[in-house]
Design a protein around this motif. Structure first.
Motif, short mmCIF file in Angstrom:
data_model
loop_
_atom_site.label_atom_id
_atom_site.label_comp_id
_atom_site.label_asym_id
_atom_site.label_seq_id
_atom_site.Cartn_x
_atom_site.Cartn_y
_atom_site.Cartn_z
N ALA A 1 21.69 20.15 42.20
CA ALA A 1 20.66 21.23 41.94
C ALA A 1 20.20 22.10 43.54
N CYS B 1 18.45 18.34 26.23
CA CYS B 1 18.23 18.15 27.06
C CYS B 1 16.83 16.68 27.24
N GLY C 1 17.56 24.49 43.41
CA GLY C 1 16.98 25.28 43.18
C GLY C 1 15.30 24.78 42.81
N PRO C 2 14.29 24.84 42.53
CA PRO C 2 13.28 24.02 42.63
C PRO C 2 12.72 24.22 40.81
N GLU C 3 13.83 24.18 39.84
CA GLU C 3 13.67 23.80 39.02
C GLU C 3 14.35 22.58 38.65
N TYR C 4 14.63 22.67 39.29
CA TYR C 4 15.21 20.67 39.28
C TYR C 4 14.42 20.03 40.45
N ASP D 1 25.09 28.67 35.51
CA ASP D 1 24.14 29.06 35.30
C ASP D 1 23.51 30.42 34.19
N TYR E 1 19.81 15.08 35.73
CA TYR E 1 19.23 16.21 34.56
C TYR E 1 19.86 16.16 33.53
#
Length: 626
Positions: free
Chosen positions: A597, A619, A599-602, A534, A612
């Motif tokens: 993953a 998506c 981080g908190p975004e997943y 990313d 995801y």
């Protein structure tokens, strides 16, 4: 003739190819300032001969010309002669191969080039027999003495042409995937597989592309290549290419990079179809690499020659009498029938084992192969080029990593780890990648392909093992490659970088030939890193590299097979889980960019492993299965 007591200036080199010429009567120089200065001081043209250890026609020209006293006398009198190992110096090879293509419309090895003292070429060709070569030497000497102005103008014009930068001409937003598939369809041989007529090259990266765009073409070719004599049915692994339409009689040299890429192609075919034959061929190819090319220190040797006992292919050929000697009359007759070994033979009166006429499986007869292999081992083997080249070792690591990922075979993943550790330990220096190592000596600063293929292998290793260190090392290498090789103005990447010698021209290689080009592999690496990390900088660089390659590929899409393979749709999958170890059995597919993953975004939903998934610009909602 050879003079065993006399050596030329190649005596201090470590390249096996150069050392093959150390007792030639030709006063060879290695490439370098000494040779160029001698040419300037003595007002002589350079004769630059480029080849590699496993090259059959290089050996033929050596016997006919460079070991001949008459030829040596003319070269020593009128020229400064330079020998180059193309595998150690791909930058020199690229410059003069481009010159040969400009002047003659084609190229190959041995590559024979005449240039001025600055290295600017004015005439080039490939193989010459003795009489033709002597006539050429006389003609070049006469022109050098009497038509110097014309030669100088020609050298300047050719140098300008090969130094012309490849640039993205704009207007190509998408990769020409369908156009490439259509071109392959038009050239496809429906009866014997492959493309065009003889000679037929495997080009495994093209087959990787076609497995997803025209699988019937790829699978027909994979089967015919295996059934023919290009596959070594006795010892495993593939020879360089087929000299005929049928894949029957190969050019017998065996290259590490061919076998690594072919193993990946067959593994990809197995992943896609589940056909056991594809798995078996891949496993036999990987076994060949481990058994015959693996060095004691953990790396892989470069190649095995085509010749032994003074004959091309002798190590691989059999007569019915030899098979009976190895197996006895009854088993021998059965083996000869299955593998096409006859009294008349199919090459120089002997037979290349093949399965072209054996359509049924016969496990009982195939079980005799190890006995034939043991019999063959008593012969004088082909010479092995013991160079360990970084780019080729990286491809080997990628092949074993693919085996570990697709087959869930721990030993293959371990082999990939070992090879990558060897590259990091022996073929790198404080983060800088080297060309390779031979006879205990490290070679010079690495080129684009060394960095790109190494990063590609690290990404494959990450997807096979989920070990974050592989991904971080790949990202670091890609950033370093961008700093060293990227053309910020014209787009793409140069073959040689800031750490490499400056030659008369600086080339970019984008066309996927026997191996994928550095530019194609960099496009793959950047696009996969953008998905796996990313990192917006990787995304921007990937987009820019894709635009550059799209512009070039538009003119002849089928020549960019690996680039287009990397441009096919990829499914990005981010896995959020409390139990990464529980996913060790997950088979990550070749068209996935899979990572965990971080981080908190997943978030993990309902305390269950959550996936995801994004593909095709869309998506999907989080899911607990893929």
């Amino acid at each position: 003739m050879r003079d065993a007591k006399k050596t030329n200036k190649l005596a201090g080199e470590t390249s096996p190819y150069l050392l093959e010429h150390v007792h030639n009567p030709v006063d060879w120089f290695p490439w370098g300032a000494q040779a160029l200065q001698k040419a300037a001081d003595e007002d002589k043209p350079l004769f630059i001969s480029i080849g590699y250890s496993a090259c059959h026609w290089c050996h033929v020209m050596a016997r006919e010309c460079f070991e001949d006293a008459e030829v040596a006398r003319e070269l020593n009198r009128g020229f400064v002669s330079v020998k180059v190992d193309r595998e150690e110096r791909p930058d020199i090879d690229a410059v003069y191969m481009r010159a040969c293509e400009v002047m003659t419309g084609n190229g190959g090895w041995p590559l024979s080039v005449f240039a001025d003292a600055q290295g600017k070429p004015f005439y080039a060709g490939t193989y010459f027999p003795k009489d033709a070569f002597l006539k050429l030497l006389f003609a070049v000497r006469e022109a050098w003495e009497n038509e110097r102005g014309r030669l100088s103008k020609s050298a300047a014009r050719i140098t300008a042409l090969i130094d012309a930068e490849e640039r993205d001409d704009g207007g190509h937003d998408s990769a020409p995937i369908q156009e490439a598939a259509a071109q392959f369809r038009r050239r496809f041989d429906p009866e014997y597989g492959g493309f065009g007529s003889a000679p037929k090259f495997p080009a495994p990266h093209n087959l990787m592309f076609l497995l997803r765009t025209a699988p019937e073409l790829a699978e027909k070719t994979l089967e015919c290549m295996f059934r023919g004599g290009m596959f070594d049915h006795v010892g495993g692994g593939f020879c360089r290419y087929s000299t005929d339409r049928f894949w029957l009689v190969p050019h017998f040299e065996k290259m590490l990079y061919d076998n690594a890429l072919l193993a990946i192609a067959y593994l990809t075919a197995y992943e896609q179809s589940g056909r056991p034959l594809w798995r078996a061929v891949a496993e036999r190819t990987l076994a060949y690499m481990e058994r015959e090319l693996r060095a004691p220190d953990g790396g892989f040797y470069a190649s095995q020659d085509a010749d032994s006992e003074g004959m091309e292919g002798r190590y691989y050929l059999f007569s019915p009498g030899e098979i009976r000697e190895a197996l006895g009359d009854a088993d021998g007759a059965r083996f000869c029938l299955r593998y096409g070994i006859t009294e008349t033979g199919n090459f120089e009166g002997l037979s290349v084992p093949n399965l072209l006429r054996a359509r049924e499986d016969d496990a009982e007869t195939d079980a005799l192969l190890p006995r034939v292999y043991d019999y063959r081992k008593k012969r004088v083997p082909p010479r092995t080029d013991v160079k360990k080249l970084t780019a080729w070792n990286a491809l080997a690591a990628a092949a074993f990593a693919a085996g570990g990922r697709i087959l869930k075979h721990g030993l293959y993943a371990d082999a990939a780890r070992d090879t990558l550790a060897f590259i990091g330990r022996e073929l790198s220096d404080d983060g800088a990648v080297l060309v390779g190592k031979t006879s205990g000596k490290r070679l010079g600063a690495g080129f684009l392909s060394d960095y790109a293929f190494y990063a590609y292998a690290l990404i494959e290793a990450y997807e096979a093992t989920f070990e974050e260190s592989f991904l971080s090392r790949a990202a670091g290498l890609a950033k370093r490659a961008c700093a060293l090789f990227e053309d910020a103005q014209g787009g793409g990447f140069f073959l040689s970088g800031k750490d490499n010698e400056t030659l008369v021209a600086r080339t970019k290689e984008s066309y996927d030939g026997a191996m994928p080009s550095g530019n194609s592999v960099m496009a793959y690496v950047l696009s996969r890193l953008a998905l796996l990390t990313d990192d917006e900088e990787f995304a921007r660089r990937a987009e820019r590299q894709s635009a550059f390659m799209n512009g070039l590929a538009a003119s002849y899409p089928a020549g960019y097979g690996f680039y287009l393979y990397g441009a096919l749709p990829v499914k990005k999958i981010v896995c959020a889980t409390n139990d990464p170890a529980g996913l060790r059995g997950l088979r990550v597919r070749s068209d996935w960019a899979f990572r965990f993953a971080s981080g908190p975004e997943y978030p993990i939903i309902d305390n269950k492993t959550t996936y995801y998934v994004c593909e095709g610009g869309v998506c999907h909602p989080p899911a607990h299965a893929i």
